[in-house]
Design a protein around this motif. Structure first.
Motif, PDB file in Angstrom:
ATOM      1  N   ASN A  24      98.268 -76.114  66.644  1.00 40.65           N
ATOM      2  CA  ASN A  24      99.545 -76.274  66.879  1.00 40.65           C
ATOM      3  C   ASN A  24     100.186 -74.903  67.768  1.00 40.65           C
ATOM      4  N   LYS A  25      99.201 -74.008  67.877  1.00 40.80           N
ATOM      5  CA  LYS A  25      99.803 -73.003  68.686  1.00 40.80           C
ATOM      6  C   LYS A  25      99.181 -73.079  70.029  1.00 40.80           C
ATOM      7  N   PRO A  26      99.890 -73.370  71.221  1.00 42.95           N
ATOM      8  CA  PRO A  26      99.428 -73.374  72.650  1.00 42.95           C
ATOM      9  C   PRO A  26      98.591 -72.289  73.028  1.00 42.95           C
ATOM     10  N   LYS A  27      98.950 -71.102  72.725  1.00 45.35           N
ATOM     11  CA  LYS A  27      98.163 -69.958  73.013  1.00 45.35           C
ATOM     12  C   LYS A  27      96.569 -69.826  72.445  1.00 45.35           C
ATOM     13  N   PHE A  48     107.874 -60.759  64.941  1.00 44.52           N
ATOM     14  CA  PHE A  48     107.970 -60.351  66.434  1.00 44.52           C
ATOM     15  C   PHE A  48     108.281 -61.403  67.327  1.00 44.52           C
ATOM     16  N   ASN A  49     108.228 -62.578  67.072  1.00 39.90           N
ATOM     17  CA  ASN A  49     108.458 -63.649  68.003  1.00 39.90           C
ATOM     18  C   ASN A  49     109.388 -64.607  67.608  1.00 39.90           C
ATOM     19  N   ILE A  54     103.830 -68.892  67.630  1.00 43.02           N
ATOM     20  CA  ILE A  54     103.628 -68.175  68.944  1.00 43.02           C
ATOM     21  C   ILE A  54     102.993 -66.672  68.506  1.00 43.02           C
ATOM     22  N   PRO A  55     101.691 -66.655  68.561  1.00 47.30           N
ATOM     23  CA  PRO A  55     100.998 -65.424  68.096  1.00 47.30           C
ATOM     24  C   PRO A  55     101.382 -64.031  68.681  1.00 47.30           C
ATOM     25  N   GLY A  59      98.621 -58.034  67.961  1.00 48.56           N
ATOM     26  CA  GLY A  59      97.678 -58.541  67.155  1.00 48.56           C
ATOM     27  C   GLY A  59      96.474 -59.267  67.523  1.00 48.56           C
ATOM     28  N   CYS A  60      96.696 -59.913  68.430  1.00 46.86           N
ATOM     29  CA  CYS A  60      95.661 -60.712  69.170  1.00 46.86           C
ATOM     30  C   CYS A  60      94.911 -60.014  69.710  1.00 46.86           C
TER      31      CYS A  60
END
Length: 78
Positions: A24-27, A48-49, A54-55, A59-60
């Protein structure tokens, strides 16, 4: 999702957490590391978002670098 001190539990928030996964997270859908990080920390994403889906970008990047290093170290062992 609630408080043990006030004996509260917010089902709507629990449902949001349950739905905040990599599919469910497009990125995350196209990310090579998605099965290692599971979309990152939901609290960081939200903090943060303003959205758990939205990751958190820093962190990513850090998680991907950790995974790359772990793979490289494992390759050296073999």
């Amino acid at each position: 999702m609630g408080s043990i001190y006030e004996d509260t539990f917010y089902k709507s928030l629990a449902k949001k957490f349950k739905k905040a996964h990599i599919y469910n997270k497009p990125k995350c859908r196209e990310c090579w590391a998605k099965f290692y990080c599971s979309g990152g920390c939901q609290a960081n994403n939200l903090n943060f978002n303003g959205d758990m889906n939205i990751p958190y970008e820093i962190g990513c990047k850090m998680q991907k670098k950790r995974i790359e290093c772990a793979i490289a170290l494992k390759d050296i062992e073999n």
